[in-house]
Design a protein around this motif. Structure first.
Motif, short mmCIF file in Angstrom:
data_model
loop_
_atom_site.label_atom_id
_atom_site.label_comp_id
_atom_site.label_asym_id
_atom_site.label_seq_id
_atom_site.Cartn_x
_atom_site.Cartn_y
_atom_site.Cartn_z
N ILE A 36 25.76 -70.33 -57.10
CA ILE A 36 25.37 -69.56 -56.47
C ILE A 36 25.23 -67.81 -57.94
N THR A 37 24.37 -67.45 -58.34
CA THR A 37 24.37 -66.54 -59.72
C THR A 37 23.13 -65.43 -58.81
N GLY A 38 24.14 -64.05 -59.19
CA GLY A 38 23.61 -62.75 -59.08
C GLY A 38 22.87 -62.35 -59.81
N ALA A 39 22.84 -60.71 -59.99
CA ALA A 39 22.50 -59.67 -60.81
C ALA A 39 23.10 -59.81 -61.83
N GLY A 40 24.86 -59.76 -61.26
CA GLY A 40 25.66 -59.45 -63.01
C GLY A 40 25.25 -60.88 -63.56
N VAL A 41 24.84 -61.71 -63.16
CA VAL A 41 24.54 -63.00 -64.70
C VAL A 41 24.01 -62.63 -65.06
N SER A 42 22.63 -61.68 -64.84
CA SER A 42 22.21 -61.39 -65.84
C SER A 42 21.58 -59.65 -66.73
N GLY A 72 21.85 -46.97 -44.81
CA GLY A 72 22.28 -46.27 -46.17
C GLY A 72 22.16 -47.99 -47.04
N THR A 73 22.82 -49.03 -46.85
CA THR A 73 22.95 -49.94 -47.46
C THR A 73 21.77 -50.02 -48.44
N THR A 74 22.44 -50.82 -49.33
CA THR A 74 21.58 -50.42 -50.71
C THR A 74 20.20 -51.48 -50.87
N LEU A 75 20.82 -53.00 -50.03
CA LEU A 75 19.20 -53.38 -49.91
C LEU A 75 17.85 -52.26 -49.36
N SER A 222 26.54 -59.23 -55.22
CA SER A 222 27.01 -58.67 -54.23
C SER A 222 27.42 -58.73 -52.54
N GLY A 223 26.24 -59.75 -52.45
CA GLY A 223 26.55 -59.99 -50.73
C GLY A 223 24.86 -58.83 -50.19
N TRP A 224 24.37 -59.64 -50.13
CA TRP A 224 23.25 -58.74 -49.07
C TRP A 224 22.70 -59.34 -47.61
N GLU A 225 23.36 -58.48 -47.01
CA GLU A 225 23.11 -59.57 -45.46
C GLU A 225 21.65 -59.20 -45.17
N GLY A 226 21.43 -60.24 -44.91
CA GLY A 226 20.28 -60.58 -44.45
C GLY A 226 19.00 -61.22 -45.72
N ASP A 227 19.87 -61.51 -46.53
CA ASP A 227 18.89 -62.32 -47.67
C ASP A 227 19.39 -64.22 -47.61
N ILE A 228 18.24 -64.75 -48.32
CA ILE A 228 18.47 -65.67 -47.92
C ILE A 228 19.61 -66.91 -48.60
N VAL A 229 20.37 -66.48 -48.77
CA VAL A 229 22.01 -66.58 -49.52
C VAL A 229 23.01 -66.80 -48.00
N MET A 230 23.00 -65.10 -47.78
CA MET A 230 23.66 -64.46 -46.82
C MET A 230 23.48 -65.24 -45.17
N SER A 231 22.11 -65.38 -45.28
CA SER A 231 22.18 -66.23 -43.74
C SER A 231 22.35 -67.91 -43.82
N ALA A 232 22.11 -68.59 -44.67
CA ALA A 232 22.46 -69.47 -45.31
C ALA A 232 24.33 -69.90 -44.74
N LEU A 233 24.68 -68.74 -45.28
CA LEU A 233 26.40 -68.99 -45.81
C LEU A 233 26.39 -68.81 -44.30
N LYS A 234 25.75 -67.48 -43.57
CA LYS A 234 26.43 -66.97 -41.90
C LYS A 234 26.57 -68.73 -41.07
N ARG A 235 24.74 -68.75 -41.35
CA ARG A 235 25.13 -70.38 -40.56
C ARG A 235 25.96 -71.68 -40.69
N SER A 255 34.47 -54.44 -54.43
CA SER A 255 33.57 -55.45 -53.54
C SER A 255 33.47 -55.56 -52.53
N LEU A 256 35.12 -56.62 -52.09
CA LEU A 256 35.28 -56.92 -51.40
C LEU A 256 34.65 -56.17 -49.47
N ASP A 257 35.02 -54.50 -50.13
CA ASP A 257 34.81 -54.21 -49.44
C ASP A 257 33.80 -53.56 -48.25
N THR A 258 32.26 -54.14 -48.93
CA THR A 258 30.83 -54.49 -48.67
C THR A 258 30.68 -55.60 -47.53
N LEU A 259 31.55 -56.35 -47.69
CA LEU A 259 31.51 -57.62 -47.09
C LEU A 259 31.52 -57.85 -45.98
#
Length: 822
Positions: A36-42, A72-75, A222-235, A255-259
């Motif tokens: 699973i890759t995010g913006a840091g890869v590009s 105040g969330t980044t998303l 970075s793990g944005w709560e509510g997106d496809i990836v985080m929702s699927a991981l939570k399930r 980065s751990l602090d925001t998860l």
């Protein structure tokens, strides 16, 4: 950090991943993992969310509905400003097209494509990638390597993905790609995309299916709560135990602090961090452990990078090394690669049929192979073979091998070959992970490369030598080999002080800054001041943009200001810091600005201007850190901590206790070593407050917690061990647990009785006196007298002026021994 959060080093994680893959291969099972890759890869060709937010803020200034985001969330902030700047979906799509189309492919995407080539089934990691990115960099990288692949970038194309196919690389763009009108990048679009459809195939259901029997390797996200990836991981994490662990690679420990807690504390999730620490002044570890953070701390040269970051390309390189992935075919034998690729487009059954080969490509293939044959038949020069070996080692992420090979290169080579060899050595050195000695070998190899007199590349070689020397000195400084650092910086200064080349003068400035810091670290304050003065007044230009020259001097100015304060020239130190904020030729980086403000607040407090100091600390603590800049985060936390210390020092124990408890809760999950030092200081302060309030049981609990958290008794942590043992002894004494108190004080004297630090000496002296009292209270008068004799000798030797009341305590101890026990 929560006791449930499980962290690993990069080496540990890649070993575990490799072991799991080998076991699957041996059992002929499918890969246990997918990416699973995010913006840091590009990044860097595609800016990160924080940079996009700033761009959109500027563009949205004329919008009549201009307002601040509600959350105040980044998303939410990203979504708010992006929708104001580009309210039309089509214009948002055009924005990404402009960013992506024709841009270069990021190094991380090339490294990921290399891992996906699957040319050896016994070295296969995975063939499946779910990405949140809109760009086509991975597709283009795979095409460059000549690898066929499948792309799914719209819910209607999910049928293309075959999760049972373990060979063909498959790429799933879960939020769409820039090629499609409905790429998902606003909060409501992301939330809608994350909804699981029970009636049709969708991105969430496809990801759920992948998660059923595999675990993701999460990189650059970075793990944005509510997106496809985080929702699927939570399930998935709320269901049955995963067959394999999830490995989440953190760009920085912070980065751990925001998860979310549900992710951080799950038994099947491993967080991979780089715990190497950013260069910092050793003087900061020599101050009172419970006092304010007053050191300039970070010494930043133009070569400095965040040493505890874990960029995406470094993760892929480590995996490549672990799986022994060879260099791709296109780089090993480029002519044969292109001939073979072209041959694949031709009919194979009848090589003599020219009807199908209407462009006569077979002739082209023969021409390419003839050129290859001619090239391979010619004997190669030694340097040509050496350069190719170095290139292949770097292509395979074997950076240590590349450095060793390059170190044996012949001396008589052309300017172009010298330039490439130096570039390869710098590339290998900066790609190494926590191997400073090998990195030093690379810089030594560069320093051995000398052009002949009047060579056209003489200036470039000089700049490379200056950079190698400064980088080498920085390694010695990091390792606290200050004498070596001084020797190397002196060589750089003597060789290049009169150079007019901007790149060389930039390194010269860095060498002077490092020299000043090293001199400060060994106590040569006067020499350090003179060195910083030289750095501050050094004439540029230091780059192609002279407007930035003033900013490049800021680290030296910070070091100079700190030394002025140490020399009791506080007003001059404050004026020096103020000069930083008057720089108007270029914007001051946020982390340097915060660092300067924290130092100024300390100087103001020292000069009695408490209200002004408090105002500045409050200004720093309310700074927004949208890009999760770790250096900025550190100084924000340092300002909060300093506020709490000042409250304790002012006798406001209850207020200070509340502030420290808040800081402790905030930092419990931090993985950054430097930020964990603030946590250690916080717990120590809590113990001191509890002693002051005679809450000895609480103070003892604080000390035991701190001792448990401290990793070892190395010099870096001496001040914490020594202070914790002392406060622990005092707390036990206050609880009338005299024998345990005696044990704590005796341990302190045994371990740290020879310390030369003034604060440590004072605690050692008081420990001697507590031992006198302790043994006297147990009616062991002779033992008490023996400790009194030792205490008297120690205090006379180390505090000839009486030690600000220590002599009076000796007299009281004498009375305690000869009179009734206290």
């Amino acid at each position: 950090m929560s006791s449930k959060t499980q962290t690993l080093s990069l080496e540990e994680a890649t070993f575990e991943i490799h072991q799991a893959c080998i076991a699957a291969i041996e059992r002929r099972e499918s890969s246990p993992f997918f990416f699973i890759t995010g913006a840091g890869v590009s990044y860097p060709p595609i800016p990160l969310a924080g940079h996009i937010i700033e761009h959109c803020k500027e563009k949205a200034q004329r919008h009549p509905a201009l307002s601040k985001p509600q959350s105040g969330t980044t998303l939410n902030e990203y979504s708010h400003w992006f929708s104001l700047a580009y309210p039309q979906p089509h214009h948002r799509k055009q924005y990404f097209e402009k960013l992506i189309s024709g841009n270069y492919i990021s190094p991380a995407n090339f490294r990921l494509a290399h891992l996906l080539l699957n040319e050896d089934p016994d070295k296969r990691l995975t063939n499946l990638v779910f990405t949140l990115n809109f760009d086509d960099f991975l597709t283009r990288a795979l095409t460059t390597f000549g690898k066929n692949h499948v792309v799914c970038d719209h819910p209607q194309t999910t049928a293309r993905i075959d999760l049972t196919d373990g060979n063909t690389p498959q790429i799933v763009h879960v939020h769409g790609s820039y090629n499609f009108y409905d790429c998902r990048n606003l909060a409501n679009e992301i939330a809608n995309a994350a909804e699981l459809s029970l009636t049709s195939q969708s991105m969430p259901s496809l990801l759920d299916a992948a998660l059923r029997n595999r675990a993701p390797l999460v990189i650059g996200y970075s793990g944005w709560e509510g997106d496809i990836v985080m929702s699927a991981l939570k399930r998935r994490l709320a269901g049955q135990t995963l067959p394999f662990n999830i490995y989440w690679f953190c760009y920085i420990p912070g980065s751990l602090d925001t998860l979310p807690t549900w992710l951080k504390d799950h038994e099947n999730v491993r967080f991979v961090i780089n715990t190497a620490e950013q260069t910092q002044s050793s003087a900061s570890t020599q101050t009172e452990a419970s006092g304010p953070i007053a050191s300039a701390g970070s010494i930043l040269t133009s070569n400095s990078i965040s040493k505890n970051s874990l960029p995406a390309h470094a993760v892929f390189e480590a995996l490549s090394r672990q799986f022994s992935i060879p260099a791709p075919s296109i780089s090993q034998d480029p002519l044969e690669f292109f001939a073979s690729q072209m041959e694949k487009t031709l009919p194979q059954d009848d090589p003599f049929s020219e009807i199908e080969d209407i462009y006569q490509f077979r002739s082209v293939v023969r021409t390419i192979r003839a050129a290859r044959s001619s090239s391979t038949d010619r004997p190669k020069e030694e340097i040509t073979s050496t350069l190719e070996d170095v290139r292949n080692a770097i292509r395979s992420s074997q950076f240590e091998s590349a450095i060793r090979i390059a170190g044996n290169a012949p001396h008589h080579i052309s300017p172009e070959q010298r330039s490439e060899l130096i570039s390869l050595l710098f590339s290998a050195a900066t790609s190494l992970e926590n191997t400073p000695n090998t990195e030093t070998l690379a810089y030594d190899a560069i320093l051995k490369i000398h052009p002949p007199a009047n060579a056209p590349d003489a200036d470039a070689i000089s700049a490379a030598h200056a950079r190698a020397l400064t980088s080498k000195a920085e390694i010695d400084y990091d390792q606290k080999r200050f004498d070596n650092a001084l020797t190397t910086t002196d060589e750089c200064i003597s060789r290049f002080m009169n150079s007019a080349i901007p790149a060389t003068r930039d390194q010269l400035l860095g060498a002077l800054t490092l020299k000043g810091a090293a001199l400060h670290s060994i106590g040569k304050t006067g020499d350090a001041l003179k060195t910083f003065e030289t750095a501050i007044t050094l004439q540029g230009p230091f780059s192609q943009n002279p407007a930035e020259d003033a900013i490049k001097r800021v680290p030296a100015i910070l070091g100079y200001a700190e030394l002025l304060a140490v020399s009791d020239k506080t007003e001059s130190a404050i004026a020096t810091i103020d000069g930083i904020f008057k720089i108007n030729t270029a914007p001051l980086p946020a982390e340097l600005g915060a660092q300067a403000k924290v130092l100024k607040a300390n100087f103001l407090y020292r000069s009695g201007q408490h209200e002004a100091a408090e105002k500045i600390n409050t200004e720093v603590t309310t700074t927004q850190n949208k890009d999760h800049n770790q250096e900025l985060a550190y100084w924000i936390r340092a300002a909060k901590y300093n506020q709490a210390v000042r409250a304790r020092e002012s006798g406001m124990n209850i207020e200070a206790a509340s502030l420290f408890q808040s800081i402790k809760q905030e930092l419990q999950d931090t993985a950054s070593p430097r930020t964990r030092t603030i946590l250690h200081r916080t717990i120590l302060n809590q113990s001191i407050i509890n002693v002051n309030l005679e809450l000895f049981t609480n103070a003892l609990s604080n000390c035991d917690e701190l001792i448990f958290l401290l990793p070892n008794r190395d010099p870096e942590h001496q001040v914490f061990w020594e202070t914790a043992l002392y406060v622990r002894g005092v707390s036990l004494f206050g609880l009338s647990r005299t024998q345990e108190s005696i044990s704590s004080f005796e341990t302190l004297i045994k371990l740290y009785g020879g310390s030369q630090e003034s604060d440590a000496k004072r605690r050692v002296a008081r420990s001697y006196l507590f031992l006198c009292d302790g043994y006297a209270s147990l009616n062991q008068k002779e033992v008490a007298r023996d400790w009194l004799t030792r205490a008297t000798a120690y205090i006379e030797e180390n505090f000839p002026d009486g030690g600000n009341g220590l002599s009076d305590l000796v007299n009281k101890a004498q009375t305690s021994i000869n009179g009734p026990s206290r």
